[in-house]
Write an enzyme that holds these catalytic residues in place. Structure first.
Site, PDB file in Angstrom:
ATOM      1  N   SER A  84       0.820  -1.210   0.000  1.00 13.34           N
ATOM      2  CA  SER A  84       0.000   0.000   0.000  1.00 13.34           C
ATOM      3  C   SER A  84       0.861   1.270   0.000  1.00 13.34           C
ATOM      4  O   SER A  84       0.420   2.318  -0.431  1.00 13.34           O
ATOM      5  CB  SER A  84      -0.962  -0.015   1.177  1.00 13.34           C
ATOM      6  OG  SER A  84      -0.277  -0.342   2.349  1.00 13.34           O
ATOM      7  N   SER A 142       4.472   0.940  -0.694  1.00 14.04           N
ATOM      8  CA  SER A 142       5.815   0.546  -1.126  1.00 14.04           C
ATOM      9  C   SER A 142       5.782  -0.196  -2.453  1.00 14.04           C
ATOM     10  O   SER A 142       4.752  -0.728  -2.849  1.00 14.04           O
ATOM     11  CB  SER A 142       6.424  -0.383  -0.070  1.00 14.04           C
ATOM     12  OG  SER A 142       5.639  -1.549   0.021  1.00 14.04           O
ATOM     13  N   LYS A 154      12.868  -2.957  -0.902  1.00 20.12           N
ATOM     14  CA  LYS A 154      11.532  -2.398  -0.679  1.00 20.12           C
ATOM     15  C   LYS A 154      11.680  -0.885  -0.582  1.00 20.12           C
ATOM     16  O   LYS A 154      12.424  -0.390   0.257  1.00 20.12           O
ATOM     17  CB  LYS A 154      10.964  -2.999   0.609  1.00 20.12           C
ATOM     18  CG  LYS A 154       9.615  -2.473   1.023  1.00 20.12           C
ATOM     19  CD  LYS A 154       9.010  -3.423   2.042  1.00 20.12           C
ATOM     20  CE  LYS A 154       7.893  -2.764   2.806  1.00 20.12           C
ATOM     21  NZ  LYS A 154       7.094  -3.747   3.559  1.00 20.12           N
ATOM     22  N   SER A 159      16.818 -10.034   1.831  1.00 18.63           N
ATOM     23  CA  SER A 159      17.088 -11.238   1.042  1.00 18.63           C
ATOM     24  C   SER A 159      15.972 -11.417   0.021  1.00 18.63           C
ATOM     25  O   SER A 159      14.810 -11.098   0.297  1.00 18.63           O
ATOM     26  CB  SER A 159      17.178 -12.464   1.959  1.00 18.63           C
ATOM     27  OG  SER A 159      16.035 -12.556   2.781  1.00 18.63           O
ATOM     28  N   ALA A 206      13.432 -13.469  -2.098  1.00 23.12           N
ATOM     29  CA  ALA A 206      12.722 -14.753  -2.180  1.00 23.12           C
ATOM     30  C   ALA A 206      12.104 -14.782  -3.572  1.00 23.12           C
ATOM     31  O   ALA A 206      11.101 -14.126  -3.830  1.00 23.12           O
ATOM     32  CB  ALA A 206      11.654 -14.832  -1.103  1.00 23.12           C
ATOM     33  N   ASP A 265       0.284 -11.664  11.352  1.00 26.64           N
ATOM     34  CA  ASP A 265      -0.310 -11.597  10.015  1.00 26.64           C
ATOM     35  C   ASP A 265       0.149 -12.785   9.164  1.00 26.64           C
ATOM     36  O   ASP A 265       0.500 -12.632   7.995  1.00 26.64           O
ATOM     37  CB  ASP A 265       0.041 -10.256   9.363  1.00 26.64           C
ATOM     38  CG  ASP A 265      -0.933  -9.884   8.244  1.00 26.64           C
ATOM     39  OD1 ASP A 265      -2.005 -10.522   8.139  1.00 26.64           O
ATOM     40  OD2 ASP A 265      -0.616  -8.957   7.471  1.00 26.64           O
ATOM     41  N   GLU A 316      -0.104 -15.226   1.644  1.00 29.09           N
ATOM     42  CA  GLU A 316       0.545 -14.099   0.941  1.00 29.09           C
ATOM     43  C   GLU A 316       1.863 -13.690   1.593  1.00 29.09           C
ATOM     44  O   GLU A 316       2.726 -13.115   0.937  1.00 29.09           O
ATOM     45  CB  GLU A 316      -0.311 -12.820   0.964  1.00 29.09           C
ATOM     46  CG  GLU A 316      -1.542 -12.835   0.143  1.00 29.09           C
ATOM     47  CD  GLU A 316      -2.771 -13.084   0.995  1.00 29.09           C
ATOM     48  OE1 GLU A 316      -2.805 -14.129   1.690  1.00 29.09           O
ATOM     49  OE2 GLU A 316      -3.677 -12.249   0.970  1.00 29.09           O
ATOM     50  N   ASP A 346       6.978  -9.811   5.803  1.00 30.70           N
ATOM     51  CA  ASP A 346       6.000  -8.797   6.178  1.00 30.70           C
ATOM     52  C   ASP A 346       5.781  -8.731   7.689  1.00 30.70           C
ATOM     53  O   ASP A 346       4.787  -9.244   8.220  1.00 30.70           O
ATOM     54  CB  ASP A 346       4.664  -9.018   5.450  1.00 30.70           C
ATOM     55  CG  ASP A 346       3.782  -7.785   5.551  1.00 30.70           C
ATOM     56  OD1 ASP A 346       4.154  -6.840   6.283  1.00 30.70           O
ATOM     57  OD2 ASP A 346       2.719  -7.760   4.911  1.00 30.70           O
TER      58      ASP A 346
HETATM   59  P1  ATP Z   1       1.098  -3.693   2.520  1.00 29.74           P
HETATM   60  O1  ATP Z   1       2.217  -2.735   2.510  1.00 29.74           O
HETATM   61  O2  ATP Z   1      -0.105  -3.182   1.839  1.00 29.74           O
HETATM   62  O3  ATP Z   1       0.844  -4.349   3.841  1.00 29.74           O
HETATM   63  P2  ATP Z   1       2.740  -5.847   1.730  1.00 29.74           P
HETATM   64  O4  ATP Z   1       3.179  -5.894   3.130  1.00 29.74           O
HETATM   65  O5  ATP Z   1       2.427  -7.133   1.032  1.00 29.74           O
HETATM   66  O6  ATP Z   1       1.528  -4.879   1.548  1.00 29.74           O
HETATM   67  P3  ATP Z   1       5.379  -5.295   0.866  1.00 29.74           P
HETATM   68  O7  ATP Z   1       6.005  -5.835   2.090  1.00 29.74           O
HETATM   69  O8  ATP Z   1       5.818  -3.971   0.402  1.00 29.74           O
HETATM   70  O9  ATP Z   1       3.853  -5.097   0.920  1.00 29.74           O
HETATM   71  O10 ATP Z   1       5.558  -6.359  -0.281  1.00 29.74           O
HETATM   72  C1  ATP Z   1       4.900  -6.234  -1.509  1.00 29.74           C
HETATM   73  C2  ATP Z   1       5.138  -7.494  -2.326  1.00 29.74           C
HETATM   74  O11 ATP Z   1       6.517  -7.555  -2.705  1.00 29.74           O
HETATM   75  C3  ATP Z   1       4.871  -8.786  -1.593  1.00 29.74           C
HETATM   76  O12 ATP Z   1       3.539  -9.196  -1.719  1.00 29.74           O
HETATM   77  C4  ATP Z   1       5.831  -9.774  -2.261  1.00 29.74           C
HETATM   78  O13 ATP Z   1       5.211 -10.336  -3.391  1.00 29.74           O
HETATM   79  C5  ATP Z   1       6.976  -8.886  -2.711  1.00 29.74           C
HETATM   80  N1  ATP Z   1       8.111  -9.008  -1.787  1.00 29.74           N
HETATM   81  C6  ATP Z   1       8.249  -8.424  -0.578  1.00 29.74           C
HETATM   82  N2  ATP Z   1       9.410  -8.771   0.007  1.00 29.74           N
HETATM   83  C7  ATP Z   1      10.037  -9.609  -0.850  1.00 29.74           C
HETATM   84  C8  ATP Z   1      11.281 -10.349  -0.821  1.00 29.74           C
HETATM   85  N3  ATP Z   1      12.123 -10.276   0.215  1.00 29.74           N
HETATM   86  N4  ATP Z   1      11.572 -11.126  -1.879  1.00 29.74           N
HETATM   87  C9  ATP Z   1      10.720 -11.227  -2.910  1.00 29.74           C
HETATM   88  N5  ATP Z   1       9.546 -10.576  -3.013  1.00 29.74           N
HETATM   89  C10 ATP Z   1       9.193  -9.774  -1.994  1.00 29.74           C
END
Ligand code: ATP
Length: 327
Positions: A44, A46, A63, A117, A119, A162, A166, A180
């Site tokens: 939301s 980022s 991020k 890292s 993923a 959480d 996802e 997350d």
């Molecule tokens: P919100 O900010 O709305 O709670 P969120 O927590 O899912 O959403 P982010 O943590 O910014 O948001 O992550 C957004 C997306 O980026 C994730 O759903 C995932 O698919 C991808 N992502 C986040 N971290 C990684 C990572 N370390 N490696 C690979 N993909 C990632």
């Protein structure tokens, strides 16, 4: 339009200490030291990109959080909590392969950058959508690794709050990576946190995601680490059936289902999955003390000893084992 917003509200220290402790070889800590490749996710406030360190060609997930968006959406506490938890869990001593690792943070005028890292194999929800349902073996493997990750963070008095498909990412070798930590919380609460929680309760909002929230959060009771085991139960149910156990047309009806424990296994739930059914039922207990994983029920060790996990031969060797989710 953001005028009047004080962007320095969300400043983070350029975290030289993290860099030294977590990745001595990763000495760079400015946006210039990385070049950004494709965007791999969006939150939301980022966006997440693959970032390549210029000097070494190592790839990371970066991020990028918009300060303006964080202020607008009042996510300052969330972002600092995420950073605090990940920093603690990312040192060489504390690091665990099933938990996303934060290597360093830096910022410019508009954004905060979290270098983590990578993923690279999407998240469990995306994998599930493709497969429709996990086999028992796949669900067992995923659940075992999530249980290990949860046990690890709980040892640091961190509850994730959480847990859901996802937020479980897959590494390039198909292992679970819990991510997350925006809703995470240290169990020992400061006075300020208690007040913050009370304000939230008064506003009758909650943290986490409606379908996976445990009854005590909805009933304004204190929480402990077993809220993550409730969510683990919901997650295993979803992996095996393709559906969430508590679902309805609105949050109100979902919450009613949760607090009255109204869920049922579909008719085609595999008859060979009686152990899974029992594990789910033991995780989805209204009273947190009755929940598998609670101290009263023998903690994480009791959870790991459940017959559903009989196929896991060596818990210690899980990180080196071959993932059934590589295909
Ligand atoms: P919100 O900010 O709305 O709670 P969120 O927590 O899912 O959403 P982010 O943590 O910014 O948001 O992550 C957004 C997306 O980026 C994730 O759903 C995932 O698919 C991808 N992502 C986040 N971290 C990684 C990572 N370390 N490696 C690979 N993909 C990632």
């Amino acid at each position: 339009d953001g005028s009047g917003a004080n962007l320095s509200e969300v400043d983070v220290e350029e975290n030289a200490q993290d860099v030294k402790e977590n990745a001595p070889e990763l000495s760079s800590k400015s946006p210039k030291d990385f070049f950004l490749l494709e965007e791999i996710g969006e939150g939301s406030y980022s966006t997440v990109h693959i970032g390549c360190e210029r000097k070494t060609s190592r790839k990371f997930a970066i991020k990028i959080c918009s300060k303006l968006q964080i202020i607008r959406e009042k996510k300052t506490t969330q972002i600092f909590r995420e950073k605090e938890c990940l920093t603690l869990l990312s040192t060489n001593e504390n690091f665990h392969p099933f938990i996303v690792r934060l290597y360093c943070t830096f910022q410019d005028k508009e954004s905060l950058y979290f270098v983590m890292s990578l993923a690279s194999r999407k998240d469990l929800l995306q994998v599930l959508k493709k497969k429709k349902k996990f086999s028992i073996e796949e669900a067992r493997f995923a659940a075992a690794e999530i249980a290990v990750a949860l046990d690890h963070i709980h040892k640091f008095y961190i509850v994730h709050r959480d847990v859901k498909p996802e937020n479980i990412l897959l590494s390039d070798t198909g292992h679970m990576v819990l991510s997350d930590f925006g809703c995470a919380k240290f169990l020992e609460q400061t006075e300020e946190e208690k007040k913050e929680l009370e304000t939230r309760v008064r506003k009758s909002s909650f943290v986490g995601t409606a379908h996976y929230v445990c009854p005590e959060v909805l009933l304004n009771k204190p929480i402990d680490e077993t809220c993550d085991y409730w969510a683990l139960g919901c997650t295993i149910f979803q992996l095996l059936t393709g559906e969430r156990p508590f679902n309805d047309v609105s949050e109100y009806f979902i919450f009613k289902r949760i607090t009255s424990l109204r869920y049922s296994f579909p008719d085609d739930f595999p008859p060979s999955a009686d152990d899974a059914k029992d594990l789910i039922q033991q995780c989805l207990q209204i009273e947190s003390a009755d929940r598998l994983g609670s101290k009263e029920k023998g903690g994480a060790e009791a959870l790991k000893a459940h017959p559903f996990f009989n196929g896991i031969e060596d818990w210690e060797k899980l990180p080196e084992s071959t993932s059934p989710l590589l295909g």
